[in-house]
Design a protein around this motif. Structure first.
Motif, short mmCIF file in Angstrom:
data_model
loop_
_atom_site.label_atom_id
_atom_site.label_comp_id
_atom_site.label_asym_id
_atom_site.label_seq_id
_atom_site.Cartn_x
_atom_site.Cartn_y
_atom_site.Cartn_z
N GLY A 1 -16.63 -33.86 30.76
CA GLY A 1 -16.02 -33.52 32.04
C GLY A 1 -14.75 -34.30 32.23
N ASP A 2 -14.60 -34.91 33.40
CA ASP A 2 -13.43 -35.74 33.65
C ASP A 2 -13.39 -36.92 32.68
N GLY B 1 -3.59 -46.87 29.86
CA GLY B 1 -4.00 -45.68 29.13
C GLY B 1 -5.30 -45.88 28.37
N GLN B 2 -5.74 -44.78 27.74
CA GLN B 2 -6.94 -44.86 26.90
C GLN B 2 -6.85 -43.84 25.77
N GLN B 3 -7.32 -44.25 24.61
CA GLN B 3 -7.41 -43.37 23.44
C GLN B 3 -8.43 -42.26 23.70
N ASP B 4 -8.07 -41.03 23.35
CA ASP B 4 -8.99 -39.88 23.41
C ASP B 4 -9.65 -39.71 24.77
N ALA B 5 -8.92 -40.02 25.83
CA ALA B 5 -9.53 -40.05 27.16
C ALA B 5 -10.10 -38.71 27.59
N PHE B 6 -9.54 -37.60 27.09
CA PHE B 6 -9.98 -36.29 27.54
C PHE B 6 -11.13 -35.70 26.72
N ASN B 7 -11.48 -36.36 25.60
CA ASN B 7 -12.54 -35.77 24.78
C ASN B 7 -13.50 -36.78 24.16
#
Length: 523
Positions: free
Chosen positions: A206-207, A192-198
């Motif tokens: 974008g992605d 996973g990753q922190q704040d991956a969508f923003n």
């Protein structure tokens, strides 16, 4: 005339024939001696008890017109005639042949002996023209076939609630606990990753950056309650903090709809000024009493309860497209064994920390009836033993996930650092087995920026080995967020992007596109 001509021709032919056939009186040439060397190689260097045989091959450098006997010693830890069918101490290489094989036929003696060896060393031949090469020694190992032990899950689906903090959790939250536990036991790790969508490197929106590199989103999204619980969040659409709340909760719902895991940390602002969470930015008077002030009976306890009420409201209000509440992993007061946060080890005692944790769980679970939350306990990496890890542990009935945040062991420490991280994950693994909890690397990474260059093989070797060596059972790991001027996960075009893709392609690593159904409990 004709008779005279024939006679003369006959005489001439007779003289010519006699001259050619006699060859004079010169002796026959002596043939060149046939010289060769002999070597030995293990053509099947691993045998397996039972059923898989080994093999040596003796080879001449050239064919010889006569048979050659080769002599040798048979040694090793395996016993000749007991662990394998008896091998004689000599063998004949047939005439005009260049090789002969010596099979190692394994005998199943039904005893546990570990790996044993058969060693053959060439010593001599019966042919003076055939000499022993320097390649005169070869080894075949005999290994024992490991018994296949069928995998037995540590918990049955129907018994899952009994191991959880909240026995009244939603079905989806129970399923998440069960499936994370089983995934870890089958050596799979959700990445996973922190704040991956923003949050993006170079502000390239974008992605997610992981999807830009691999074609898949991460399998877990990390978020933070920090802006959501900020004193300045007034709940109005024009308010920046409320706008962040909308973005964060929208991202969490999107992640759930994609089948991903959601985890929330909390960079809680200290209760006096409401501005800072780093101890270095807080005046000493407030710093030395902040933690105690939010304990039951403390001057800021009601303030703390209001913050928990906000967390409960937001958590219960996150509903996926299936109409179900979104399960989350809540990771409060993380990295408490350091002292960079105002809740760190220098600013509260172990008993005070435990008291606050227990109150937090009970208030959210029992008073506010938050049933879509798992609780993760996550110190930093300042431990090497189970007793050190458990110094501030609030108890099995208050923890679902045994986590660890760890940046230091991956800070350009090479394989040595990865091994150190792996040994700490072994501590978590053993505790998770004992307590029937879930182990996780809850936060980690190495930041690449203008001052820090990429590390070769960081992902496919160092992170991978830390997560998988020595039967470590970790359900998930989370990289910290990328931002405008640095990254924890590379984007296309960076020198370490291919290494991250290799990490992505590992069988054990799970991203969004290869996640199993985490929110359904098996029958």
């Amino acid at each position: 005339m004709k008779k005279i001509i024939v006679f003369s021709l006959a005489i001439a032919l007779a003289i010519f024939t006699n001259s050619c056939s006699s060859g004079g009186n010169s002796p026959e040439p002596t043939p060149t001696p046939e010289k060769a060397t002999v070597t030995i190689n293990p053509t099947k260097d691993k045998a397996l008890e039972p059923g898989v045989n080994g093999e040596f091959t003796i080879t001449l450098s050239k064919a010889i017109s006569t048979a050659t006997t080769v002599y040798y010693k048979v040694e090793g830890t395996a016993t000749n005639g007991v662990d394998y069918q008896e091998i004689e101490t000599n063998i004949s290489v047939p005439a005009k042949s260049t090789s002969v094989k010596i099979p190692v036929v394994v005998i199943d003696d039904e005893e546990t002996e570990g790996t044993e060896t058969v060693i053959i060393t060439l010593s001599d031949t019966d042919n003076g023209n055939v000499t022993i090469s320097t390649l005169n020694k070869a080894i075949v190992s005999i290994e024992e076939e490991e018994e296949t032990v069928p995998y037995v899950p540590s918990i049955e689906p129907g018994a899952t609630r009994s191991y959880m903090v909240n026995s009244n959790a939603t079905d989806e939250t129970v399923a998440l606990f069960y499936n994370l536990k089983i995934l870890s036991e089958t050596n799979n790790v959700i990445i996973g990753q922190q704040d991956a969508f923003n949050a993006f490197y170079n502000d390239n929106t974008g992605d997610s950056d992981i999807k830009k590199t691999t074609g898949s989103d991460p399998g877990l999204l990390g978020s933070d309650f920090m802006f959501i619980t900020d004193d300045n969040n007034d709940g109005t659409s024009s308010n920046w903090f409320y706008q962040q709340e909308e973005i964060i909760t929208g991202d969490a719902i999107e992640a759930y709809d994609k089948g991903m895991v959601n985890t929330f940390c909390w960079h809680f602002r200290e209760p006096y000024s409401g501005d800072e969470f780093y101890a270095s930015n807080i005046n000493s008077d407030d710093l030395n009493k902040a933690f105690q002030s939010i304990l039951p009976g403390g001057e800021n306890h009601e303030y703390y309860k209001q913050k928990l009420q906000k967390i409960a409201e937001v958590t219960k209000g996150m509903v996926g497209s299936d109409g179900k509440q979104v399960p989350i992993v809540f990771r409060p007061f993380h990295e408490f064994d350091g002292s960079w946060f105002w809740w760190g080890a220098n600013y509260c005692t172990p008993s005070e920390y435990i008291e606050l944790w227990q109150f937090t769980v009970e208030y959210l679970r029992d008073d506010l009836q938050v049933d879509n939350m798992l609780f993760a306990f996550s110190p930093d990496n300042n431990f090497t033993t189970a007793s050190q890890y458990l110094e501030r542990y609030p108890g099995d009935e208050y923890v679902d996930i045994l986590g660890m945040d760890n940046y230091g062991d991956f800070a350009n420490q090479g394989q040595s650092g990865a091994n150190t991280a792996n040994s700490k994950l072994q501590v978590l693994t053993n505790l998770a087995k004992e307590k029937v909890k879930i182990a996780a690397l809850t936060e980690t990474g190495y930041r690449v920026d203008s001052n820090h260059s990429p590390i070769s093989n960081l992902y496919s070797t160092y992170f991978y080995s830390a997560l998988t060596n020595n039967n470590v059972e970790v359900a998930f790991m989370m990289f910290w967020n990328n931002n405008s001027d640095g990254y924890y996960t590379p984007v296309p075009g960076e020198s370490d992007a291919n290494d991250f893709v290799s990490f992505y392609n590992k069988e054990e690593t799970l991203f969004q596109n290869n996640l199993p159904d985490l929110y359904t409990l098996p029958n």
